[in-house]
Design a protein around this motif. Structure first.
Motif, short mmCIF file in Angstrom:
data_model
loop_
_atom_site.label_atom_id
_atom_site.label_comp_id
_atom_site.label_asym_id
_atom_site.label_seq_id
_atom_site.Cartn_x
_atom_site.Cartn_y
_atom_site.Cartn_z
N GLU A 1 2.44 11.01 11.18
CA GLU A 1 1.05 10.98 10.76
C GLU A 1 0.99 10.39 9.36
OE1 GLU A 1 -2.17 14.34 11.13
OE2 GLU A 1 -1.21 14.49 9.15
N VAL A 2 0.24 9.30 9.22
CA VAL A 2 0.12 8.59 7.94
C VAL A 2 -1.23 8.93 7.32
CG1 VAL A 2 -0.03 6.32 6.86
CG2 VAL A 2 1.64 6.72 8.67
N GLU A 3 -1.21 9.30 6.05
CA GLU A 3 -2.44 9.60 5.32
C GLU A 3 -2.86 8.37 4.52
OE1 GLU A 3 -3.44 13.51 3.14
OE2 GLU A 3 -2.88 12.11 1.52
N LEU A 4 -4.08 7.92 4.75
CA LEU A 4 -4.61 6.72 4.10
C LEU A 4 -5.72 7.09 3.13
CD1 LEU A 4 -4.87 4.31 7.19
CD2 LEU A 4 -3.01 4.44 5.51
N ASP A 5 -5.58 6.64 1.89
CA ASP A 5 -6.68 6.74 0.93
C ASP A 5 -7.71 5.65 1.26
OD1 ASP A 5 -5.53 8.85 -0.47
OD2 ASP A 5 -4.35 7.49 -1.74
N PRO A 6 -8.91 5.73 0.73
CA PRO A 6 -9.91 4.69 0.98
C PRO A 6 -9.37 3.30 0.65
CG PRO A 6 -10.95 6.57 -0.08
CD PRO A 6 -9.48 6.85 -0.08
N GLY A 7 -9.49 2.39 1.61
CA GLY A 7 -9.03 1.02 1.43
C GLY A 7 -7.57 0.79 1.78
N GLU A 8 -6.78 1.84 2.00
CA GLU A 8 -5.37 1.67 2.36
C GLU A 8 -5.23 1.29 3.82
OE1 GLU A 8 -2.74 4.40 -0.71
OE2 GLU A 8 -3.28 5.21 1.26
N THR A 9 -4.13 0.56 4.12
CA THR A 9 -3.90 0.06 5.47
C THR A 9 -2.45 0.31 5.89
OG1 THR A 9 -5.54 -1.69 5.20
CG2 THR A 9 -3.92 -2.00 6.95
N ALA A 10 -2.28 0.70 7.15
CA ALA A 10 -0.96 0.78 7.78
C ALA A 10 -0.94 -0.21 8.93
CB ALA A 10 -0.67 2.18 8.28
N VAL A 11 0.22 -0.82 9.18
CA VAL A 11 0.37 -1.75 10.29
C VAL A 11 1.39 -1.19 11.27
CG1 VAL A 11 -0.30 -3.79 8.98
CG2 VAL A 11 2.10 -3.12 9.04
N ALA A 12 1.20 -1.48 12.57
CA ALA A 12 2.08 -0.92 13.59
C ALA A 12 2.21 -1.88 14.75
CB ALA A 12 1.54 0.43 14.07
N GLU A 13 3.29 -1.67 15.52
CA GLU A 13 3.48 -2.41 16.74
C GLU A 13 2.42 -2.03 17.77
OE1 GLU A 13 5.70 -4.78 17.86
OE2 GLU A 13 6.11 -4.97 15.74
N ALA B 1 3.61 0.53 5.77
CA ALA B 1 2.48 0.26 4.89
C ALA B 1 2.20 -1.23 4.90
CB ALA B 1 2.81 0.72 3.47
N LYS B 2 0.92 -1.60 4.78
CA LYS B 2 0.59 -3.02 4.76
C LYS B 2 1.24 -3.69 3.55
CE LYS B 2 -3.13 -6.38 5.00
NZ LYS B 2 -4.59 -6.63 4.98
N GLY B 3 1.81 -4.85 3.77
CA GLY B 3 2.53 -5.56 2.73
C GLY B 3 4.01 -5.64 3.00
N VAL B 4 4.50 -4.75 3.86
CA VAL B 4 5.91 -4.80 4.27
C VAL B 4 6.08 -5.98 5.23
CG1 VAL B 4 7.72 -3.62 5.56
CG2 VAL B 4 6.33 -2.35 3.92
N HIS C 1 0.84 -1.19 0.00
CA HIS C 1 0.00 0.00 0.00
C HIS C 1 0.88 1.24 0.00
CE1 HIS C 1 -3.89 -2.07 1.67
NE2 HIS C 1 -3.24 -2.83 0.80
N GLU C 2 0.56 2.19 -0.88
CA GLU C 2 1.33 3.43 -0.99
C GLU C 2 0.71 4.48 -0.07
OE1 GLU C 2 2.66 4.59 -4.99
OE2 GLU C 2 1.50 2.87 -5.72
N ILE C 3 1.48 4.91 0.93
CA ILE C 3 0.95 5.84 1.91
C ILE C 3 1.78 7.12 1.93
CG2 ILE C 3 -0.07 4.06 3.39
CD1 ILE C 3 2.40 4.23 5.17
N ASP C 4 1.11 8.24 2.19
CA ASP C 4 1.77 9.52 2.41
C ASP C 4 1.91 9.74 3.91
OD1 ASP C 4 1.87 10.14 -0.37
OD2 ASP C 4 -0.25 10.70 -0.28
N TYR C 5 2.86 10.59 4.29
CA TYR C 5 3.12 10.75 5.73
C TYR C 5 3.71 12.13 6.00
CZ TYR C 5 8.07 10.27 4.70
OH TYR C 5 9.34 10.49 4.21
N THR C 6 3.64 12.53 7.29
CA THR C 6 4.30 13.72 7.80
C THR C 6 4.85 13.41 9.18
OG1 THR C 6 2.72 15.14 6.63
CG2 THR C 6 4.07 16.18 8.34
N ILE C 7 6.10 13.78 9.45
CA ILE C 7 6.71 13.57 10.76
C ILE C 7 6.68 14.89 11.52
CG2 ILE C 7 8.85 13.01 11.99
CD1 ILE C 7 9.53 11.09 9.74
N PHE C 8 6.15 14.86 12.74
CA PHE C 8 6.02 16.05 13.58
C PHE C 8 6.96 15.95 14.78
CE2 PHE C 8 1.98 15.67 11.38
CZ PHE C 8 1.71 16.97 10.99
N GLY C 9 7.41 17.11 15.26
CA GLY C 9 8.23 17.16 16.46
C GLY C 9 9.71 17.17 16.17
#
Length: 264
Positions: free
Chosen positions: A20-32, A125-128, A5-13
Motif C-alpha cells: 500500500e503506497v501513501e501519496l501526498d497531493p500531487g504525488e504519483t506512483a507507476v506500476a505494471e 515512485a514516479k521518476g524511477v 516522488h517521495e512515497i511512504d508505503y506499507t507491505i501487508f501479508g
C-alpha cells in the motif's frame, strides 16, 4: 537533491503480499499493468507510454526506444500512473502476481541503480527509470539463460520488486563471491560484478539436473535471492500436468487419482 516522488508505503501479508503506497497531493506512483489492487477515491489513473521517468527522452523516437527496451525484458509497452489529485493523503495498493515476497528498495541509499531479474518489477515512485542491462561478457551472453538480459532500475526513489518463495538479502564484502542459480537472482546493486561459470564434470553435466552453468556474483554490494523462481514453479506445474505420476500404476495410485478428479 532527490528528484523522484517521495512515497511512504506499507507491505501487508506473509506469502501473498501487497504493498500500500501513501501519496501526498500531487504525488504519483507507476506500476505494471495488472498490478493494481485498490485505491482511495481522489486518485486518478493514466496509461503512459514508457516508464514515465523524468530522465526519459520525450521525443517520439525516445519514447519508442524506451518502450522497446522494456519489451526486451518482458515488460509491457505501457505503464499505469496513479496520481493523488485531491487535497489530502490517499492510498493505492499493488498486489504480487504469485506466492512470494515484495522487496522494497530505497534507490537513494542503494547507489541509485539495481540490476534485477526480468519481470521482477512491480511498482515505483514516479521518476524511477526501468530499462535493460545487457551482460557484456561473451560467456554470459551465450549461456546466461535468465541472467543475460536483466532489468536496470535507476533513480533515487522507492521501487518494489516481487520474488518467489522466500527472499534472502546478502551483503557481499569486497572480493567475496557467491555462486547461484541464474533464476534464483532477484537483483543486486550496481557495484556487484556478474558472470557465468561452467559447472564442469561429466557426471554433473549429464546427471546433475541443475543446469550446466551458474551465476557468479562478486562483491562489494547487496544481493537479493529468491528460493522459488517463477520459471521453476511453472516447469514443475507443466511437468505435473503433462506426464503420468509414478503412483498411477498401483491400485492406491488409481484410487488417489479418482479422488482428485483424474479418473483412470
Amino acid at each position: 537533491m532527490i528528484r523522484n516522488h517521495e512515497i511512504d508505503y506499507t507491505i501487508f501479508g506473509e506469502e501473498l503480499q501487497y504493498v500500500e503506497v501513501e501519496l501526498d497531493p500531487g504525488e504519483t506512483a507507476v506500476a505494471e499493468p495488472g498490478a493494481f489492487m485498490m485505491m482511495d477515491d481522489g486518485i486518478s489513473m493514466q496509461t503512459i507510454f514508457g516508464d514515465g521517468s523524468q530522465q526519459q527522452d520525450n521525443s517520439l523516437m525516445g519514447k519508442l526506444f524506451s518502450a522497446g527496451k522494456r519489451m526486451l525484458v518482458g515488460e509491457n509497452l505501457f505503464m499505469t500512473a496513479f496520481t493523488n489529485a485531491s487535497q489530502g493523503k490517499k492510498h493505492v495498493s499493488f498486489a504480487a502476481p504469485y506466492t512470494g515476497k515484495i522487496v522494497a528498495l530505497d534507490l537513494y541509499s542503494l547507489g541509485g541503480k539495481i540490476i534485477a531479474q526480468k519481470d521482477a518489477f512491480l511498482c515505483a515512485a514516479k521518476g524511477v527509470s526501468i530499462g535493460i542491462e545487457f551482460q557484456r561478457r561473451l560467456g554470459t551472453g551465450l549461456f546466461g539463460g535468465e541472467g543475460f538480459i536483466m532489468e536496470k532500475i535507476e533513480g533515487d526513489g522507492m521501487a518494489f520488486l516481487h520474488a518467489g518463495g522466500f527472499v534472502q538479502e546478502k551483503e557481499l564484502m569486497p572480493g567475496e563471491t557467491l555462486k547461484i542459480d541464474t533464476g534464483c537472482i532477484v537483483g543486486f546493486t550496481g557495484s556487484v560484478d556478474y558472470d557465468i561459470q561452467f559447472i564442469g564434470g561429466i557426471k554433473n553435466t549429464i546427471f546433475g539436473g541443475e543446469g550446466l552453468f551458474f551465476a557468479v556474483l562478486r562483491g562489494p554490494g547487496k544481493v537479493w535471492i529468491q528460493s522459488l523462481p517463477i520459471s521453476r514453479l511453472a516447469s514443475r506445474i507443466l511437468a505435473y500436468g503433462t506426464y503420468k505420476r509414478k503412483e498411477e500404476g498401483s491400485i492406491l495410485g488409481r484410487f488417489g487419482n479418482m479422488l482428485d478428479g483424474d479418473g483412470y
